[in-house]
Design a protein around this motif. Structure first.
Motif, PDB file in Angstrom:
ATOM      1  N   VAL A 263      52.429 -15.391 -18.835  1.00 16.54           N
ATOM      2  CA  VAL A 263      52.781 -13.747 -19.289  1.00 16.54           C
ATOM      3  C   VAL A 263      51.985 -13.278 -20.193  1.00 16.54           C
ATOM      4  O   VAL A 263      51.362 -12.055 -20.318  1.00 16.54           O
ATOM      5  CB  VAL A 263      54.355 -13.502 -19.202  1.00 16.54           C
ATOM      6  CG1 VAL A 263      54.341 -12.163 -19.489  1.00 16.54           C
ATOM      7  CG2 VAL A 263      54.846 -13.967 -17.982  1.00 16.54           C
ATOM      8  N   PHE A 264      51.808 -14.152 -21.510  1.00 13.73           N
ATOM      9  CA  PHE A 264      51.105 -13.652 -22.732  1.00 13.73           C
ATOM     10  C   PHE A 264      49.753 -13.452 -22.519  1.00 13.73           C
ATOM     11  O   PHE A 264      48.887 -12.466 -22.839  1.00 13.73           O
ATOM     12  CB  PHE A 264      51.229 -14.672 -23.774  1.00 13.73           C
ATOM     13  CG  PHE A 264      52.602 -14.512 -24.493  1.00 13.73           C
ATOM     14  CD1 PHE A 264      52.939 -13.588 -25.337  1.00 13.73           C
ATOM     15  CD2 PHE A 264      53.706 -15.608 -24.020  1.00 13.73           C
ATOM     16  CE1 PHE A 264      54.010 -13.689 -26.215  1.00 13.73           C
ATOM     17  CE2 PHE A 264      54.942 -15.618 -24.687  1.00 13.73           C
ATOM     18  CZ  PHE A 264      55.141 -14.739 -25.673  1.00 13.73           C
ATOM     19  N   LEU A 265      49.236 -14.362 -21.502  1.00  9.78           N
ATOM     20  CA  LEU A 265      47.714 -14.157 -21.023  1.00  9.78           C
ATOM     21  C   LEU A 265      47.452 -12.934 -20.189  1.00  9.78           C
ATOM     22  O   LEU A 265      46.579 -12.028 -20.540  1.00  9.78           O
ATOM     23  CB  LEU A 265      47.195 -15.535 -20.079  1.00  9.78           C
ATOM     24  CG  LEU A 265      45.978 -15.474 -19.777  1.00  9.78           C
ATOM     25  CD1 LEU A 265      45.394 -16.966 -19.330  1.00  9.78           C
ATOM     26  CD2 LEU A 265      45.582 -14.579 -18.535  1.00  9.78           C
ATOM     27  N   LEU A 266      48.471 -12.700 -19.258  1.00  9.39           N
ATOM     28  CA  LEU A 266      48.228 -11.460 -18.649  1.00  9.39           C
ATOM     29  C   LEU A 266      48.529 -10.248 -19.375  1.00  9.39           C
ATOM     30  O   LEU A 266      47.786  -9.152 -19.012  1.00  9.39           O
ATOM     31  CB  LEU A 266      49.391 -11.611 -17.438  1.00  9.39           C
ATOM     32  CG  LEU A 266      49.164 -10.921 -16.191  1.00  9.39           C
ATOM     33  CD1 LEU A 266      48.120 -11.283 -15.442  1.00  9.39           C
ATOM     34  CD2 LEU A 266      50.352 -10.882 -15.259  1.00  9.39           C
ATOM     35  N   LEU A 267      49.352 -10.046 -20.217  1.00  9.47           N
ATOM     36  CA  LEU A 267      49.691  -8.915 -21.071  1.00  9.47           C
ATOM     37  C   LEU A 267      48.529  -8.666 -21.952  1.00  9.47           C
ATOM     38  O   LEU A 267      48.065  -7.603 -22.054  1.00  9.47           O
ATOM     39  CB  LEU A 267      51.017  -9.290 -21.912  1.00  9.47           C
ATOM     40  CG  LEU A 267      52.519  -9.134 -21.130  1.00  9.47           C
ATOM     41  CD1 LEU A 267      53.416  -9.416 -22.157  1.00  9.47           C
ATOM     42  CD2 LEU A 267      52.611  -7.600 -20.378  1.00  9.47           C
ATOM     43  N   SER A 268      47.896  -9.604 -22.569  1.00  7.40           N
ATOM     44  CA  SER A 268      46.843  -9.366 -23.391  1.00  7.40           C
ATOM     45  C   SER A 268      45.483  -9.063 -22.871  1.00  7.40           C
ATOM     46  O   SER A 268      44.728  -8.249 -23.058  1.00  7.40           O
ATOM     47  CB  SER A 268      46.520 -10.805 -24.276  1.00  7.40           C
ATOM     48  OG  SER A 268      46.033 -11.826 -23.474  1.00  7.40           O
ATOM     49  N   ALA A 316      46.791 -18.631 -25.152  1.00  4.90           N
ATOM     50  CA  ALA A 316      46.876 -17.674 -23.811  1.00  4.90           C
ATOM     51  C   ALA A 316      46.317 -16.410 -24.176  1.00  4.90           C
ATOM     52  O   ALA A 316      45.861 -15.614 -23.435  1.00  4.90           O
ATOM     53  CB  ALA A 316      48.600 -17.532 -23.356  1.00  4.90           C
ATOM     54  N   VAL A 317      46.853 -15.908 -25.244  1.00  2.72           N
ATOM     55  CA  VAL A 317      46.572 -14.305 -25.812  1.00  2.72           C
ATOM     56  C   VAL A 317      44.896 -14.305 -25.777  1.00  2.72           C
ATOM     57  O   VAL A 317      44.262 -13.613 -25.181  1.00  2.72           O
ATOM     58  CB  VAL A 317      47.131 -14.042 -27.114  1.00  2.72           C
ATOM     59  CG1 VAL A 317      46.466 -12.601 -27.456  1.00  2.72           C
ATOM     60  CG2 VAL A 317      48.721 -13.952 -26.711  1.00  2.72           C
ATOM     61  N   ALA A 318      44.161 -15.543 -26.309  1.00  2.63           N
ATOM     62  CA  ALA A 318      42.806 -15.422 -26.464  1.00  2.63           C
ATOM     63  C   ALA A 318      42.222 -15.699 -25.258  1.00  2.63           C
ATOM     64  O   ALA A 318      41.160 -14.913 -24.939  1.00  2.63           O
ATOM     65  CB  ALA A 318      42.432 -16.614 -27.535  1.00  2.63           C
ATOM     66  N   LEU A 319      42.649 -16.235 -24.150  1.00  2.00           N
ATOM     67  CA  LEU A 319      42.006 -16.594 -23.015  1.00  2.00           C
ATOM     68  C   LEU A 319      42.214 -15.105 -22.225  1.00  2.00           C
ATOM     69  O   LEU A 319      41.317 -14.640 -21.562  1.00  2.00           O
ATOM     70  CB  LEU A 319      42.926 -17.523 -22.251  1.00  2.00           C
ATOM     71  CG  LEU A 319      42.726 -18.732 -22.447  1.00  2.00           C
ATOM     72  CD1 LEU A 319      43.783 -19.843 -21.666  1.00  2.00           C
ATOM     73  CD2 LEU A 319      41.075 -19.305 -22.380  1.00  2.00           C
ATOM     74  N   GLY A 320      43.598 -14.442 -22.485  1.00  2.00           N
ATOM     75  CA  GLY A 320      43.405 -13.060 -21.621  1.00  2.00           C
ATOM     76  C   GLY A 320      42.411 -12.042 -22.247  1.00  2.00           C
ATOM     77  O   GLY A 320      41.726 -11.165 -21.458  1.00  2.00           O
ATOM     78  N   ILE A 321      42.133 -12.112 -23.591  1.00  2.00           N
ATOM     79  CA  ILE A 321      41.291 -11.211 -24.367  1.00  2.00           C
ATOM     80  C   ILE A 321      39.467 -11.586 -23.678  1.00  2.00           C
ATOM     81  O   ILE A 321      38.825 -10.801 -23.424  1.00  2.00           O
ATOM     82  CB  ILE A 321      41.266 -11.454 -25.714  1.00  2.00           C
ATOM     83  CG1 ILE A 321      42.569 -10.783 -26.229  1.00  2.00           C
ATOM     84  CG2 ILE A 321      40.067 -10.744 -26.348  1.00  2.00           C
ATOM     85  CD1 ILE A 321      42.752 -11.258 -27.638  1.00  2.00           C
ATOM     86  N   TYR A 322      39.443 -12.948 -23.601  1.00  2.00           N
ATOM     87  CA  TYR A 322      38.180 -13.521 -22.985  1.00  2.00           C
ATOM     88  C   TYR A 322      37.995 -12.804 -21.738  1.00  2.00           C
ATOM     89  O   TYR A 322      37.046 -12.326 -21.274  1.00  2.00           O
ATOM     90  CB  TYR A 322      37.989 -14.920 -23.007  1.00  2.00           C
ATOM     91  CG  TYR A 322      36.975 -15.397 -22.190  1.00  2.00           C
ATOM     92  CD1 TYR A 322      35.893 -15.134 -22.444  1.00  2.00           C
ATOM     93  CD2 TYR A 322      37.310 -15.940 -20.628  1.00  2.00           C
ATOM     94  CE1 TYR A 322      34.656 -15.437 -21.503  1.00  2.00           C
ATOM     95  CE2 TYR A 322      36.167 -16.030 -20.138  1.00  2.00           C
ATOM     96  CZ  TYR A 322      35.036 -15.881 -20.371  1.00  2.00           C
ATOM     97  OH  TYR A 322      33.967 -16.169 -19.379  1.00  2.00           O
ATOM     98  N   VAL A 323      38.911 -13.256 -20.709  1.00  2.00           N
ATOM     99  CA  VAL A 323      39.025 -12.589 -19.262  1.00  2.00           C
ATOM    100  C   VAL A 323      38.662 -11.263 -19.141  1.00  2.00           C
ATOM    101  O   VAL A 323      37.748 -10.681 -18.529  1.00  2.00           O
ATOM    102  CB  VAL A 323      40.262 -12.935 -18.527  1.00  2.00           C
ATOM    103  CG1 VAL A 323      40.010 -12.313 -17.089  1.00  2.00           C
ATOM    104  CG2 VAL A 323      40.432 -14.544 -18.443  1.00  2.00           C
ATOM    105  N   SER A 324      39.267 -10.350 -20.026  1.00  2.00           N
ATOM    106  CA  SER A 324      39.051  -8.974 -20.000  1.00  2.00           C
ATOM    107  C   SER A 324      37.498  -8.662 -20.305  1.00  2.00           C
ATOM    108  O   SER A 324      37.060  -7.890 -19.918  1.00  2.00           O
ATOM    109  CB  SER A 324      40.038  -8.159 -21.011  1.00  2.00           C
ATOM    110  OG  SER A 324      40.031  -8.346 -22.495  1.00  2.00           O
ATOM    111  N   SER A 325      37.171  -9.430 -21.409  1.00  2.00           N
ATOM    112  CA  SER A 325      35.781  -9.168 -21.937  1.00  2.00           C
ATOM    113  C   SER A 325      34.903  -9.382 -20.718  1.00  2.00           C
ATOM    114  O   SER A 325      33.805  -8.721 -20.509  1.00  2.00           O
ATOM    115  CB  SER A 325      35.600  -9.960 -23.105  1.00  2.00           C
ATOM    116  OG  SER A 325      35.334 -11.166 -22.888  1.00  2.00           O
TER     117      SER A 325
END
Length: 408
Positions: A263-268, A316-325
């Motif tokens: 969930v942290f990945l998705l939120l970030s 997880a947060v860093a992966l979310g930021i990466y995916v969004s970038s």
């Protein structure tokens, strides 16, 4: 003012497309739902392992056909809509065949998955080229951020809906319902493209096919940019495949705890898509890409020194930021650097050649994981992320160089 209204209108309708497609794609999510469906319908481990391989090959290889088939077209909207429809039809076929009990379920799903992914590969460069054409370059990052935010938001809803339909006892009929809903949402979402206004903000209408050799000779940044994007995508596939598994093994966490970390990945991912897009428009797209890669690197390095619950959450947060970038500023950066008439070919060649690292990196990561564990995987990934940072910082310019867009 008129162009501003066109940009706003196009952003809204592109966002509506992705609202529906985000839900549809994630109700049969390749990473969260589809492997579980296959397992419960009697698929072998080898058959389940084919899902990401088919996706990589199916999406990657056909991309090169896109500029060859559609690069000379002055209008892209109708071909784009017509190509989106066959992307959805394999999902309808699976739903009918599973409900009627035709064929072995795993074989039916995998064959349809291959056709589905190949259709995506054909339409992907055209979709990106169309969005670049109809969005204001000075506000493209914010538009991508909003569009991807819509996709992420309904993607979470799609996963939740799948979990509710799945229930405690799963069978082919429930699988049929999931594929039917995926088809309907994506099919309906396609027709919001009609609401967009096809107006070129850069005055270029045709995007003819150009060979990779000619592109590389014209743009000295092309190979380094493709190189760092291939590395980043490969590293993401490695880490995202194994960090939750490692958490469950070392922390003895339940599935629910592992999902909560996701969930942290998705939120970030949702928050960063808006923030990075705005940042890229206000400065340039290179800075947010460097930032997201650095965050990925720092979180991965921390895994080398100790696997604590906080380190998994941070990763997880860093992966979310990466995916969004990847879907906002990386795409915006790659779209901004070539001349508009070369953009379609640049995007297609990048996607086509990205097939090999998307297969090679996960296999290499899996081998290292089996032999040495997550800590060594983190070392392996960290080295490659440093290389990616070097390529993007030193060899890829922040904006288009005027000498590169001159015509003979």
């Amino acid at each position: 003012m008129e162009q501003g209204r066109v940009h706003a209108r196009n952003t809204v309708f592109l966002g509506l497309v992705e609202l529906f497609w985000g839900a549809g794609m994630n109700i049969i999510s390749m990473s969260a739902i589809l492997p579980v469906i296959l397992k419960d319908l009697g698929a072998s481990h080898i058959e389940i392992a084919l899902v990401p391989v088919i996706a990589s090959v199916g999406v990657g290889i056909p991309q090169l056909l896109s500029p060859k088939l559609f690069g000379g077209a002055g209008k892209l909207k109708l071909p784009l809509i017509l190509l989106h429809i066959p992307v959805t039809l394999p999902l309808l076929a699976v739903s009918i065949m599973l409900y009627g009990g035709y064929g072995k379920p795993a074989a039916v799903i995998l064959i349809a998955w291959a056709v589905h992914c190949a259709s995506i590969g054909l339409v992907l460069p055209l979709w990106l080229s169309y969005m670049a054409k109809i969005l204001d370059p000075s506000a493209r990052g914010r538009a991508f951020g909003l569009i991807f935010f819509c996709q992420t938001l309904t993607g979470a809803l799609g996963v939740w809906a799948a979990s509710r339909i799945y229930g405690v006892s799963f069978d082919a009929a429930r699988a049929s319902v999931l594929f039917l809903i995926a088809f309907l949402t994506m099919f309906v979402g396609t027709f919001f493209f009609f609401g967009t206004k096809e107006e070129s903000f850069e005055g270029v209408h045709e995007t003819p096919y150009v060979s990779f050799r000619k592109l590389a000779e014209k743009y000295n940044w092309l190979i380094p940019m493709c190189g760092f994007r291939w590395i980043l995508r490969g590293c993401y596939l490695i880490v995202s495949s194994f960090y939750i598994v490692d958490y469950m093994e070392k922390r003895h966490g339940a599935s629910s705890a592992a999902i909560s970390i996701g969930v942290f990945l998705l939120l970030s991912q949702a928050v960063a898509s808006l923030a990075l897009g705005r940042w890229g428009d206000s400065v340039n797209n290179k800075f947010p890409v460097v930032f997201s890669t650095t965050a990925f690197l720092v979180a991965t390095v921390l895994m080398i020194f100790g696997s604590f619950t906080f380190s998994y959450i941070l990763l997880a947060v860093a992966l979310g930021i990466y995916v969004s970038s990847e879907f906002t500023t990386q795409n915006s950066w790659m779209m901004a650097l070539p001349a508009p008439e070369d953009r379609h070919s640049v995007l297609a060649w990048h996607g086509f050649l990205n097939t090999v690292p998307q297969i090679a990196f996960p296999f290499a990561g899996g081998l290292i994981m089996d032999l040495y564990g997550m800590r060594t995987v983190a070392v392996f990934v960290s080295i490659f992320l440093v290389a990616a940072l070097g390529l993007m910082i030193f060899l890829v310019p922040a904006s288009r160089e005027k000498k590169e867009v001159k015509t003979d």
